[in-house]
Motif scaffolding. Structure first.
Motif, PDB file in Angstrom:
ATOM      1  N   TYR A 115       0.984  -1.115  -0.036  1.00 10.85           N
ATOM      2  CA  TYR A 115      -0.158   0.198  -0.021  1.00 10.85           C
ATOM      3  C   TYR A 115       0.696   1.123   0.135  1.00 10.85           C
ATOM      4  CZ  TYR A 115      -4.270  -2.482   1.283  1.00 10.85           C
ATOM      5  OH  TYR A 115      -5.407  -3.379   1.619  1.00 10.85           O
ATOM      6  N   VAL A 116       0.640   2.314  -0.445  1.00 13.00           N
ATOM      7  CA  VAL A 116       0.938   3.723  -0.307  1.00 13.00           C
ATOM      8  C   VAL A 116      -0.043   4.663   0.059  1.00 13.00           C
ATOM      9  CG1 VAL A 116       2.089   5.555  -1.812  1.00 13.00           C
ATOM     10  CG2 VAL A 116       2.612   3.218  -2.260  1.00 13.00           C
ATOM     11  N   TYR A 117       0.269   5.436   0.989  1.00 12.35           N
ATOM     12  CA  TYR A 117      -0.486   6.428   1.728  1.00 12.35           C
ATOM     13  C   TYR A 117       0.158   7.577   1.248  1.00 12.35           C
ATOM     14  CZ  TYR A 117      -3.898   8.802   4.728  1.00 12.35           C
ATOM     15  OH  TYR A 117      -4.863   9.423   5.165  1.00 12.35           O
ATOM     16  N   ARG A 118      -0.650   8.505   0.822  1.00 12.45           N
ATOM     17  CA  ARG A 118      -0.179   9.816   0.299  1.00 12.45           C
ATOM     18  C   ARG A 118      -0.677  11.222   0.924  1.00 12.45           C
ATOM     19  NH1 ARG A 118      -0.667   6.331  -3.929  1.00 12.45           N
ATOM     20  NH2 ARG A 118       1.061   6.065  -5.359  1.00 12.45           N
ATOM     21  N   LEU A 119       0.349  12.015   1.283  1.00 14.48           N
ATOM     22  CA  LEU A 119       0.314  13.133   2.204  1.00 14.48           C
ATOM     23  C   LEU A 119       0.586  14.611   1.648  1.00 14.48           C
ATOM     24  CD1 LEU A 119       1.531  11.587   5.463  1.00 14.48           C
ATOM     25  CD2 LEU A 119      -1.085  12.278   5.198  1.00 14.48           C
ATOM     26  N   TRP A 120      -0.412  15.646   1.824  1.00 19.34           N
ATOM     27  CA  TRP A 120       0.273  16.792   1.752  1.00 19.34           C
ATOM     28  C   TRP A 120       0.212  17.609   3.057  1.00 19.34           C
ATOM     29  CZ3 TRP A 120      -4.001  17.617  -2.597  1.00 19.34           C
ATOM     30  CH2 TRP A 120      -3.567  17.209  -3.939  1.00 19.34           C
ATOM     31  N   ASP A 121       1.522  18.127   3.071  1.00 22.10           N
ATOM     32  CA  ASP A 121       1.644  18.913   4.618  1.00 22.10           C
ATOM     33  C   ASP A 121       1.671  20.359   4.082  1.00 22.10           C
ATOM     34  OD1 ASP A 121       4.228  19.151   3.234  1.00 22.10           O
ATOM     35  OD2 ASP A 121       5.182  18.641   5.173  1.00 22.10           O
ATOM     36  N   ALA A 122       2.319  21.314   4.998  1.00 22.44           N
ATOM     37  CA  ALA A 122       2.475  22.417   4.832  1.00 22.44           C
ATOM     38  C   ALA A 122       3.311  23.093   3.810  1.00 22.44           C
ATOM     39  CB  ALA A 122       2.568  23.222   6.233  1.00 22.44           C
ATOM     40  N   HIS A 177       8.542  -4.101   4.720  1.00 19.93           N
ATOM     41  CA  HIS A 177       8.939  -2.875   4.286  1.00 19.93           C
ATOM     42  C   HIS A 177       8.007  -1.695   4.864  1.00 19.93           C
ATOM     43  CE1 HIS A 177      10.803   0.172   1.382  1.00 19.93           C
ATOM     44  NE2 HIS A 177       9.626   0.587   1.452  1.00 19.93           N
ATOM     45  N   PHE A 178       8.704  -0.713   5.277  1.00 19.79           N
ATOM     46  CA  PHE A 178       7.902   0.517   5.754  1.00 19.79           C
ATOM     47  C   PHE A 178       8.879   1.743   5.411  1.00 19.79           C
ATOM     48  CE2 PHE A 178       4.931   2.489   8.978  1.00 19.79           C
ATOM     49  CZ  PHE A 178       4.311   3.054   8.161  1.00 19.79           C
ATOM     50  N   SER A 179       8.567   2.718   4.715  1.00 19.92           N
ATOM     51  CA  SER A 179       9.381   3.772   4.467  1.00 19.92           C
ATOM     52  C   SER A 179       8.790   5.135   3.994  1.00 19.92           C
ATOM     53  CB  SER A 179      10.525   3.676   3.114  1.00 19.92           C
ATOM     54  OG  SER A 179       9.540   3.324   2.092  1.00 19.92           O
ATOM     55  N   VAL A 180       9.176   6.062   4.128  1.00 23.66           N
ATOM     56  CA  VAL A 180       8.655   7.428   3.980  1.00 23.66           C
ATOM     57  C   VAL A 180       9.575   8.327   3.196  1.00 23.66           C
ATOM     58  CG1 VAL A 180       7.480   9.515   5.008  1.00 23.66           C
ATOM     59  CG2 VAL A 180       7.223   7.189   5.985  1.00 23.66           C
ATOM     60  N   ILE A 190       4.132  13.585  -0.035  1.00 23.51           N
ATOM     61  CA  ILE A 190       4.892  12.687   0.872  1.00 23.51           C
ATOM     62  C   ILE A 190       4.099  11.196   0.737  1.00 23.51           C
ATOM     63  CG2 ILE A 190       5.586  12.070   3.312  1.00 23.51           C
ATOM     64  CD1 ILE A 190       5.406  14.795   3.757  1.00 23.51           C
ATOM     65  N   ALA A 191       5.122  10.203   0.531  1.00 17.01           N
ATOM     66  CA  ALA A 191       4.624   8.780   0.184  1.00 17.01           C
ATOM     67  C   ALA A 191       4.812   7.949   1.301  1.00 17.01           C
ATOM     68  CB  ALA A 191       4.989   8.176  -1.037  1.00 17.01           C
ATOM     69  N   CYS A 192       3.915   7.314   2.052  1.00 16.75           N
ATOM     70  CA  CYS A 192       4.404   6.406   3.121  1.00 16.75           C
ATOM     71  C   CYS A 192       4.106   4.919   2.396  1.00 16.75           C
ATOM     72  CB  CYS A 192       3.340   6.357   4.305  1.00 16.75           C
ATOM     73  SG  CYS A 192       3.547   8.119   4.960  1.00 16.75           S
ATOM     74  N   THR A 193       4.996   4.343   2.140  1.00 18.15           N
ATOM     75  CA  THR A 193       4.907   3.017   1.452  1.00 18.15           C
ATOM     76  C   THR A 193       5.236   1.762   2.509  1.00 18.15           C
ATOM     77  OG1 THR A 193       5.685   3.878  -0.505  1.00 18.15           O
ATOM     78  CG2 THR A 193       5.805   1.463  -0.309  1.00 18.15           C
ATOM     79  N   VAL A 194       4.014   0.992   2.445  1.00 20.64           N
ATOM     80  CA  VAL A 194       4.231  -0.187   3.552  1.00 20.64           C
ATOM     81  C   VAL A 194       3.677  -1.419   2.669  1.00 20.64           C
ATOM     82  CG1 VAL A 194       1.967   0.545   3.993  1.00 20.64           C
ATOM     83  CG2 VAL A 194       3.361  -1.022   5.633  1.00 20.64           C
ATOM     84  N   GLN A 195       4.636  -2.445   3.073  1.00 22.80           N
ATOM     85  CA  GLN A 195       4.325  -3.851   2.650  1.00 22.80           C
ATOM     86  C   GLN A 195       4.378  -4.798   3.697  1.00 22.80           C
ATOM     87  OE1 GLN A 195       6.315  -4.968  -1.142  1.00 22.80           O
ATOM     88  NE2 GLN A 195       7.082  -6.792  -0.275  1.00 22.80           N
ATOM     89  N   MET A 203      -5.301  -1.078   9.698  1.00 24.73           N
ATOM     90  CA  MET A 203      -3.781  -1.089  10.339  1.00 24.73           C
ATOM     91  C   MET A 203      -2.939  -0.110   9.391  1.00 24.73           C
ATOM     92  SD  MET A 203      -1.452  -4.579  10.295  1.00 24.73           S
ATOM     93  CE  MET A 203       0.311  -4.056  10.141  1.00 24.73           C
ATOM     94  N   VAL A 204      -3.067  -0.274   8.430  1.00 32.59           N
ATOM     95  CA  VAL A 204      -2.399   1.024   7.562  1.00 32.59           C
ATOM     96  C   VAL A 204      -2.339   2.197   7.869  1.00 32.59           C
ATOM     97  CG1 VAL A 204      -1.606   1.853   5.168  1.00 32.59           C
ATOM     98  CG2 VAL A 204      -1.951  -0.775   5.644  1.00 32.59           C
ATOM     99  N   ARG A 205      -3.700   2.725   8.007  1.00 33.59           N
ATOM    100  CA  ARG A 205      -4.117   3.961   8.362  1.00 33.59           C
ATOM    101  C   ARG A 205      -3.821   4.526   9.744  1.00 33.59           C
ATOM    102  NH1 ARG A 205      -9.960   5.437   7.580  1.00 33.59           N
ATOM    103  NH2 ARG A 205     -10.392   3.334   7.408  1.00 33.59           N
ATOM    104  N   SER A 206      -3.715   3.484  10.728  1.00 36.81           N
ATOM    105  CA  SER A 206      -3.133   3.514  11.849  1.00 36.81           C
ATOM    106  C   SER A 206      -1.798   3.757  11.953  1.00 36.81           C
ATOM    107  CB  SER A 206      -3.616   2.502  12.876  1.00 36.81           C
ATOM    108  OG  SER A 206      -5.234   2.335  12.985  1.00 36.81           O
ATOM    109  N   LEU A 207      -1.054   2.816  11.230  1.00 30.29           N
ATOM    110  CA  LEU A 207       0.561   3.040  11.176  1.00 30.29           C
ATOM    111  C   LEU A 207       0.924   4.466  10.574  1.00 30.29           C
ATOM    112  CD1 LEU A 207       1.237  -0.283   9.820  1.00 30.29           C
ATOM    113  CD2 LEU A 207       1.644   0.740  12.000  1.00 30.29           C
ATOM    114  N   VAL A 208       0.046   4.833   9.706  1.00 29.39           N
ATOM    115  CA  VAL A 208       0.572   6.470   8.964  1.00 29.39           C
ATOM    116  C   VAL A 208       0.136   7.616  10.230  1.00 29.39           C
ATOM    117  CG1 VAL A 208       0.145   7.897   7.372  1.00 29.39           C
ATOM    118  CG2 VAL A 208       0.172   5.793   6.802  1.00 29.39           C
TER     119      VAL A 208
END
Length: 278
Positions: A115-122, A177-180, A190-195, A203-208
């Protein structure tokens, strides 16, 4: 009468207008949409039943979802993808249909999901056209700190602090694998990649969510280590919104190992007696 024939479906969908993957009476779901149209275009006597690699929650997307369906031997699935393309709505697509090898099970034969969780920050420059596929947070995040935090969670462990427990199901998973990283794209996403071999509910949304707290400076790495050692779901872990999450790919072993992998995956999992918690 001949035995049914199993077919593999490679699926992509925009989850924004779906109430998740799993069929639910009175709600629009990916499974419900696909099973309806497969039954219709093949004129099946009984409704089609799909088995999926990973059930996604409401609002979660997929570009590499995998499912299988068992069809009567007198129904040829070879041209099913092309026929579905004519009737499926624009937010779901079956990109390929292939005859499944012996022993294939879309759920239990899988060895990993990414999975990849994508974020936009400030510091990001949001693109309104992508707003339904990225989650925006108000703070300035530190991806390097988040990446170090992610590394603390890699391994075989009980992820109960980050899961919504399901009665009778294990929360032990092997996170491989878990990387940001901040992407070199126009938005500065910002991409949070988790395998992992598999994931628990939320689980993934809680980890992020835990990494968000660390990346924003509200929590430190020692807090994350304490959370990860907690025996049950931790109240301080925020579950991120669904729109930033996408199932990118599902991995399977060689054909000759599919049946053995499925049998192994069905077994109830436990940590080795001498295993470290991390």
């Amino acid at each position: 009468m001949k035995d049914p024939v199993r077919w593999r479906l490679d699926i992509a969908y925009d989850g924004a207008a779906f109430h998740g993957w799993a069929a639910q009476a009175g709600l629009r779901t990916v499974q419900g949409e696909l099973e309806h149209w497969i039954t219709m275009v093949l004129r099946l006597a009984a409704p089609a039943q799909l088995t999926v690699a990973g059930r996604t929650d409401a609002g979660v997307h997929a570009r590499g979802q995998v499912a299988h369906v068992d069809l009567p031997a007198d129904r040829d699935g070879t041209h099913l993808a092309r026929r579905l393309a004519r009737v499926l709505p624009a937010d779901v697509a079956v990109n390929a249909v292939s005859r499944a090898p012996n022993g294939f099970d879309a759920r239990f034969s899988a060895t990993w999901r990414r999975y990849v969780y994508r974020l936009w920050d400030a510091d990001s420059v949001p693109d309104p056209l992508l707003r339904n596929h990225v989650t925006r947070v108000p703070e300035r995040l530190d991806p390097q700190v988040m990446d170090r935090a992610a590394g603390l969670l890699v391994g075989l462990r009980d992820f109960a602090p980050f899961c919504r427990r399901k009665e009778g199901a294990t929360t032990i998973r092997h996170l491989t694998h878990f990387s940001v990283a901040r992407l070199d794209d126009a938005c500065g996403s910002i991409a949070c990649t988790v395998q992992a071999d598999a994931f628990c509910h939320s689980m993934v949304r809680s980890l992020v969510g835990a990494l968000w707290a660390v990346g924003a400076g509200r929590r430190d790495l020692s807090w994350l280590e304490r959370v990860a050692a907690h025996p049950v779901r931790h109240a301080d872990v925020h579950v991120m919104r669904p729109e930033g999450l996408c199932l990118e790919e599902v991995g399977y072993p060689p054909d000759e190992e599919l049946a053995a992998r499925a049998s192994q995956a069905r077994a109830v999992r436990a940590l080795p007696c001498d295993a470290e918690p991390g």
